[in-house]
Design an enzyme around this catalytic site. Sequence first.
Site, PDB file in Angstrom:
ATOM      1  N   THR A 130       0.782  -5.439  -2.636  1.00  0.00           N
ATOM      2  CA  THR A 130       0.547  -4.890  -1.298  1.00  0.00           C
ATOM      3  C   THR A 130      -0.271  -5.858  -0.448  1.00  0.00           C
ATOM      4  O   THR A 130      -0.007  -6.029   0.749  1.00  0.00           O
ATOM      5  CB  THR A 130      -0.163  -3.534  -1.409  1.00  0.00           C
ATOM      6  OG1 THR A 130       0.683  -2.624  -2.124  1.00  0.00           O
ATOM      7  CG2 THR A 130      -0.477  -2.947  -0.045  1.00  0.00           C
TER       8      THR A 130
ATOM      9  N   GLU B 239       2.737  -2.949  -5.748  1.00  0.00           N
ATOM     10  CA  GLU B 239       1.568  -2.326  -6.353  1.00  0.00           C
ATOM     11  C   GLU B 239       0.362  -3.232  -6.183  1.00  0.00           C
ATOM     12  O   GLU B 239       0.400  -4.401  -6.563  1.00  0.00           O
ATOM     13  CB  GLU B 239       1.788  -2.067  -7.841  1.00  0.00           C
ATOM     14  CG  GLU B 239       2.916  -1.113  -8.182  1.00  0.00           C
ATOM     15  CD  GLU B 239       3.037  -0.887  -9.679  1.00  0.00           C
ATOM     16  OE1 GLU B 239       3.011   0.278 -10.088  1.00  0.00           O
ATOM     17  OE2 GLU B 239       3.143  -1.871 -10.436  1.00  0.00           O
ATOM     18  N   CYS B 240      -0.707  -2.720  -5.623  1.00  0.00           N
ATOM     19  CA  CYS B 240      -2.004  -3.379  -5.572  1.00  0.00           C
ATOM     20  C   CYS B 240      -1.903  -4.804  -5.015  1.00  0.00           C
ATOM     21  O   CYS B 240      -1.721  -4.983  -3.820  1.00  0.00           O
ATOM     22  CB  CYS B 240      -2.650  -3.368  -6.954  1.00  0.00           C
ATOM     23  SG  CYS B 240      -4.444  -3.647  -6.919  1.00  0.00           S
ATOM     24  N   GLY B 241      -1.980  -5.840  -5.845  1.00  0.00           N
ATOM     25  CA  GLY B 241      -1.912  -7.209  -5.359  1.00  0.00           C
ATOM     26  C   GLY B 241      -0.653  -7.499  -4.582  1.00  0.00           C
ATOM     27  O   GLY B 241      -0.663  -8.288  -3.621  1.00  0.00           O
TER      28      GLY B 241
ATOM     29  N   SER C 156       1.341   0.298  -2.147  1.00  0.00           N
ATOM     30  CA  SER C 156       0.079   1.019  -2.286  1.00  0.00           C
ATOM     31  C   SER C 156      -0.751   0.364  -3.377  1.00  0.00           C
ATOM     32  O   SER C 156      -0.326  -0.611  -4.003  1.00  0.00           O
ATOM     33  CB  SER C 156       0.336   2.483  -2.646  1.00  0.00           C
ATOM     34  OG  SER C 156       0.726   2.606  -4.004  1.00  0.00           O
TER      35      SER C 156
END
Length: 428
Positions: free
Chosen positions: A314, A310-312, A400
């Site tokens: 990724t 998730e986010c970081g 993502s």
Amino acid sequence: MAALTRRGLRVGAAKVGPDFIDPGYHALATGRPVRNLDAWICGSRSIVPLAARAGSGADLVVVEGTMGLFDGSADSPAGPTQVASTAHVARLLDAPVVLVVDASSLSASVAALVHGYATFDPAVKVAGVVLNRVGSDSHEALLRRALEPLGLPVLGALRRDDDYAWRDRHLGLVPVIEQRHQVQRSLRRLAGAIEHQCDLEALVGLAGTAPPLVAGPLAGARRSGRARVAVVRGDAFSFYYPDNLERLEEAGAELVPVDPVSDPALPPAVAALYAGGGFPEVFGEALAANTALLTDVRQRVRAGLVTWAECGGTLWLARSMDGRAMCGAVPAEARMTSRLSLGYRRARVLRDNPVAPAGSELRGHELHYSTVEPAGDALEMDGRSGAAPGGFASATLLASYLHLHLGADPAPAERLVAVASCPDGRPR
């Protein structure tokens, strides 16, 4: 929270909305797990059960709001308020609201401000005021005199003091994990000021006017397999909801921490990797220097290690971040920008992955100042600015920008553990 805890009370804590950072401060102040109360992601029916989790074994629950009292999801009105706003959550809990008012530049105008908040939505019980950043005794007297006709009690007046300023960064406060001892010292100082300048007995009495948090338990995850799951932790990756970790454990995961800065390889016998969000950009040099782990992760993910990022997380899995080599498990380049991407997202799943099947819909949020190129095509994420593709997926990978909260939806945890438990990488 810290002041009440110092008085020997068992204080439950919760945060309105999807924020990751504030709950870290709450946990340090109370010594207890903290819950997020987000009516948009988790649904209105989940709010009382989630608050009940926060209050399990506690004498009272303190819920910190988000933004202004009535600010939430603009596309979903809930009467005069917005869905997932502090006011909406307060209505769902039937809880009294204490307004904390920045009074630094106010005198008589404070009455108009408070009157507006108190009357805007009659279903929201604004029950008292705490004045913040008060300049002097005479300033406090002016404010109290202006508020008298409203009949709302002033429950405290905190003096303006630079020592009470918190540590800001581009996504808000600096996470507690990075400055734990400094935050502890600040909390002690702030708790002392609150004890002297706020009426704690009145605040506790006000909490007692709310109905008990009686609710049936939320559905936990069913056991779907058995798998060791490496969870990327440390200063760079601290954005994890307790509910997500609990749902994974209920589904059969054994969670094993991995430090992306110091560990030379993933823990032995792990069948899955969970890389949450955080501030990898702040620690980019240290992350890039751990080439042994980066190589191990790249090889393992390419070989089919079940992975959820998730986010970081990724950004860490990408080929590079701001020009520094990262894992290279995701075919994209990441870089920081000056543009904030923020908001709730409905995500239509376009490709089967270990978190959700193609055709399903996920509800979550984005919060980042970065971009990845190419953006990927695993999800179609719909927000206030319309729909756009994003993320990377395969039978064993989802990476993502979407943050999920599994407090009311254990299905992603069940699916991930099931995929990680199967030799062929397919859920049973």
